[in-house]
Design an enzyme around this catalytic site. Structure first.
Site, PDB file in Angstrom:
ATOM      1  N   GLU A 175      -9.056   4.061  -2.252  1.00 22.69           N
ATOM      2  CA  GLU A 175      -9.272   4.948  -1.106  1.00 22.69           C
ATOM      3  C   GLU A 175      -9.700   6.313  -1.608  1.00 22.69           C
ATOM      4  OE1 GLU A 175      -6.233   5.395   1.834  1.00 22.69           O
ATOM      5  OE2 GLU A 175      -5.708   3.250   1.836  1.00 22.69           O
ATOM      6  N   ASN A 184      -5.236   5.222  -4.659  1.00 24.34           N
ATOM      7  CA  ASN A 184      -5.723   6.028  -3.540  1.00 24.34           C
ATOM      8  C   ASN A 184      -5.600   7.501  -3.904  1.00 24.34           C
ATOM      9  OD1 ASN A 184      -5.912   3.636  -2.126  1.00 24.34           O
ATOM     10  ND2 ASN A 184      -4.172   4.034  -0.777  1.00 24.34           N
ATOM     11  N   TYR A 195      -6.978  16.223   0.782  1.00 25.52           N
ATOM     12  CA  TYR A 195      -5.555  16.578   0.758  1.00 25.52           C
ATOM     13  C   TYR A 195      -5.230  17.422  -0.481  1.00 25.52           C
ATOM     14  CZ  TYR A 195      -5.178  12.926   4.332  1.00 25.52           C
ATOM     15  OH  TYR A 195      -5.346  12.169   5.466  1.00 25.52           O
ATOM     16  N   ASN A 201       0.843  -1.198   0.000  1.00 29.37           N
ATOM     17  CA  ASN A 201       0.000   0.000   0.000  1.00 29.37           C
ATOM     18  C   ASN A 201       0.875   1.243   0.000  1.00 29.37           C
ATOM     19  OD1 ASN A 201      -2.772   1.355   0.549  1.00 29.37           O
ATOM     20  ND2 ASN A 201      -1.424   2.239   2.106  1.00 29.37           N
ATOM     21  N   GLU A 202       0.673   2.083  -1.002  1.00 33.50           N
ATOM     22  CA  GLU A 202       1.309   3.391  -1.120  1.00 33.50           C
ATOM     23  C   GLU A 202       2.827   3.362  -0.965  1.00 33.50           C
ATOM     24  OE1 GLU A 202      -0.592   6.295   1.341  1.00 33.50           O
ATOM     25  OE2 GLU A 202      -2.505   6.141   0.287  1.00 33.50           O
ATOM     26  N   LYS A 233     -11.979   9.288   9.283  1.00 34.14           N
ATOM     27  CA  LYS A 233     -12.510   9.077   7.938  1.00 34.14           C
ATOM     28  C   LYS A 233     -13.548   7.960   7.872  1.00 34.14           C
ATOM     29  CE  LYS A 233      -8.741  11.037   5.208  1.00 34.14           C
ATOM     30  NZ  LYS A 233      -7.804  11.372   6.293  1.00 34.14           N
ATOM     31  N   TRP A 256     -12.635   5.110   1.997  1.00 32.37           N
ATOM     32  CA  TRP A 256     -11.796   5.093   3.200  1.00 32.37           C
ATOM     33  C   TRP A 256     -12.438   6.025   4.215  1.00 32.37           C
ATOM     34  CZ3 TRP A 256      -8.046   1.869   4.514  1.00 32.37           C
ATOM     35  CH2 TRP A 256      -7.371   2.140   5.702  1.00 32.37           C
TER      36      TRP A 256
END
Length: 583
Positions: A493, A455, A461, A403-404, A557, A538
């Site tokens: 996400e 995501n 953001y 992930n990421e 969230k 998410w």
């Protein structure tokens, strides 16, 4: 390994309950032989994380010792006896009666230790576990090194980790003894199903690995069909059984089969195991995801094993409640972000028709980790262990290997590609992915994915507070990933924080109205693109994180609060997904 099970030949005994507990702040326990016993400072419940069971342990991230006693039955002298841990966070050493019987690294997968050679039948036995929950920059997932903070995932939190969830310590999943009639016993079972939808036939392959023997044979029975094979020189037997007109596992009809596996020696049964499995296909065809040849659209969430007091501790009532809420919102799937969950989650999904994207604990990966051969070897092993444990679950439809990851070089791209290749080599029957963030320029490894998972938080953001611009930006990001890599896209996400009870007209950031508005706008925008195969909000529920100026007590969230009360977004999603129906 296989999960402990009771039947006419196998016995299990739970060791869950209150264990003696002692912190080891100076790491002196082994030098002082604490494995022979120690003065307990308190009792801690197992399963459960230690951090929320006592106020003085909430911020303790170090070494601790657990101990428990049990009386071994007098008949266990010739039996096979092992202790099975659902998981220990993060690293473990295990002693029985002062003898080291096993070690394990990593906090999300099970391990077991053979006790047969040092157990004392008819007497009280002492089991001691050293648990190391230290914040380590070379673990998976890693802690943060301050000098590299900018490119090490989520940062500026206390404790200093690279990921946005709490680094719990302890023994969060069940502990149990497994007793078999002899030390010769079934160790692993792998079920592979080949389904021909046109001829309506299935070929089931069952690979059985036996420990401490090569002189036995294995019988497998699935309903009225049976097969028998001798073990090879490695203690392995592979058997095949054909099934005509199989009952297919699907969302609405989650049909399960049972493989009855019996270990035979001199024509006598010396071990037995019941392995459930399902028959179904899952594949990517063009821009669609197909379940049993029919297009399925993934609607669901990323979530965490997280609940007040329990931490990451296993709770069966919580599993039942979460699945009820998943279906109430019209969801059909979730991702095990960002680590493998307890096996009970997958078993419940198998029985109730929920789809799972199974994810490794590789979150917070960055350049210094990509440069380490030791980390790469550890990461590849984690992929193998996850597939090995969860391969038989029909609910698992995809492997996510990271992930990421923050990729800045060809080494990083090669690292992720190696993980994808490993997952595919271990199981070619499921799509593989990793979850990308930021732009295409750091995600060249997406070319090796079957499905590109992305995501992105437009309006949160990116372009904070501006839902319209943020949603348009999200659309451009998805378009760019699809046009670059030519693969179907999962929006893995998206969303916004909403502090429960905060309201505003017009909606503004951190209110329930804003969260509901942005999620609705972005679900509709993503689902309007015919190459998007799913939207995962998410997150399912609020969850505990490290302390940070960007987190008001926790991550908000969730569309449900941490204790599973609905926010406005939960009602909004239910309206959208139940009106359009599950795919």
């Amino acid at each position: 390994m296989i999960k402990p099970q009771s039947n006419h030949l196998r016995q299990t005994r739970s060791l869950d309950g209150f264990w003696n507990f002692k912190r080891d702040k100076d790491g002196i326990g082994e030098a002082r032989n604490w494995f022979l016993g120690f003065d307990s400072e308190c009792e801690i419940a197992v399963p459960g994380s230690w951090n929320e069971q006592r106020t003085d342990l909430e911020q303790y991230f170090g070494i601790a010792w657990y101990s428990q006693t049990f009386v071994a039955h007098s008949s266990w002298q010739e039996h096979g006896v092992s202790v099975h841990f659902g998981s220990v966070q993060n690293h473990a050493k295990v002693w029985l009666n002062g003898t080291l019987v096993g070690t394990h690294e990593g906090g999300s997968l099970p391990f077991q230790c053979d006790l047969s050679r040092c157990i004392v039948p008819g007497k009280e036995n002492l089991l001691v576990v050293q648990v190391d929950a230290s914040i380590n920059p070379w673990d998976l997932p890693p802690a943060r090194i301050a000098t590299n903070a900018k490119n090490e995932g989520f940062h500026n939190s206390n404790p200093s980790v690279t990921y946005d969830f709490f680094p719990y310590g302890g023994i969060p999943r069940p502990v149990s003894l497994q007793v078999t009639p002899t030390r010769e016993s079934i160790d692993k079972i792998r079920v592979d199903t080949g389904l021909n939808l046109e001829s309506k036939t299935a070929k089931v392959g069952i690979t059985v690995t036996v420990k401490d023997s090569t002189a036995c044979s294995v019988e497998v029975r699935i309903e009225k069909a049976a097969a028998t094979a001798a073990l090879d020189s490695h203690g392995v037997a592979t058997l095949y059984i054909d099934i005509a007109n199989p009952r297919l596992w699907d969302l609405k009809t989650p049909e399960l089969y049972v493989a009855e596996v019996t270990l035979l020696k001199d024509d006598q049964a010396i071990d037995h195991y019941r392995q459930t499995f399902g028959i179904r296909t899952i594949e990517v065809v063009g821009n669609s995801l197909k379940l049993n040849g029919k297009t399925v659209f993934l609607r669901g969430y990323g979530k965490h094993e997280d609940f007040p007091v329990l931490g990451r501790g296993l709770s069966l009532p919580l599993i039942a409640r979460d699945f009820d809420l998943l279906k109430w919102t019209g969801a059909n799937s979730f991702r095990t972000s960002h680590y493998p969950y307890a096996e009970e989650w997958y078993e419940f999904a198998d029985r109730h028709g929920i789809l799972i994207i199974a994810e490794t604990p590789m979150v917070g990966l960055c350049e210094r980790l990509f440069e380490s051969d030791d980390i790469k070897a550890k990461a590849l092993k984690l992929v193998r262990d996850m597939v090995d444990r969860d391969h038989h679950h029909p609910s698992v439809i995809m492997w996510s290997v990271a992930n990421e990851p923050w990729i800045e070089s060809q080494k990083g791209t090669d690292f992720i590609k190696a993980l994808l290749s490993e997952a595919r080599s271990q199981d070619s029957s499921r799509p593989v992915t990793y979850v990308a963030h930021n732009g295409i320029e750091i995600n060249a490894a997406c070319r090796d994915c079957d499905i590109v998972s992305v995501n992105r938080y437009g309006g949160w953001y990116d372009y904070p507070g501006d839902i319209e611009t943020g949603t348009a930006y999200l659309g451009k990001v998805l378009d760019n990933f699809h046009s670059t890599f030519g693969k179907p896209i999962l929006l893995a996400e998206f969303g916004a924080d909403a502090i429960p009870g905060e309201h505003s007209l017009p909606s503004i950031m951190f209110t329930e109205e804003f969260q509901a508005d942005i999620i609705e706008a972005q679900i509709l925008a993503a689902e309007s693109r015919d190459w998007v195969i799913g939207t995962h909000v998410w997150a399912f529920s609020d969850f505990k994180t490290g302390q940070s100026i960007t987190r008001a007590v926790r991550n908000h969230k969730g569309i449900f609060t941490r204790d599973r009360l609905p926010k406005m977004a939960a009602h909004c999603i239910r309206r959208i997904w139940t009106e359009t129906g599950q795919a």
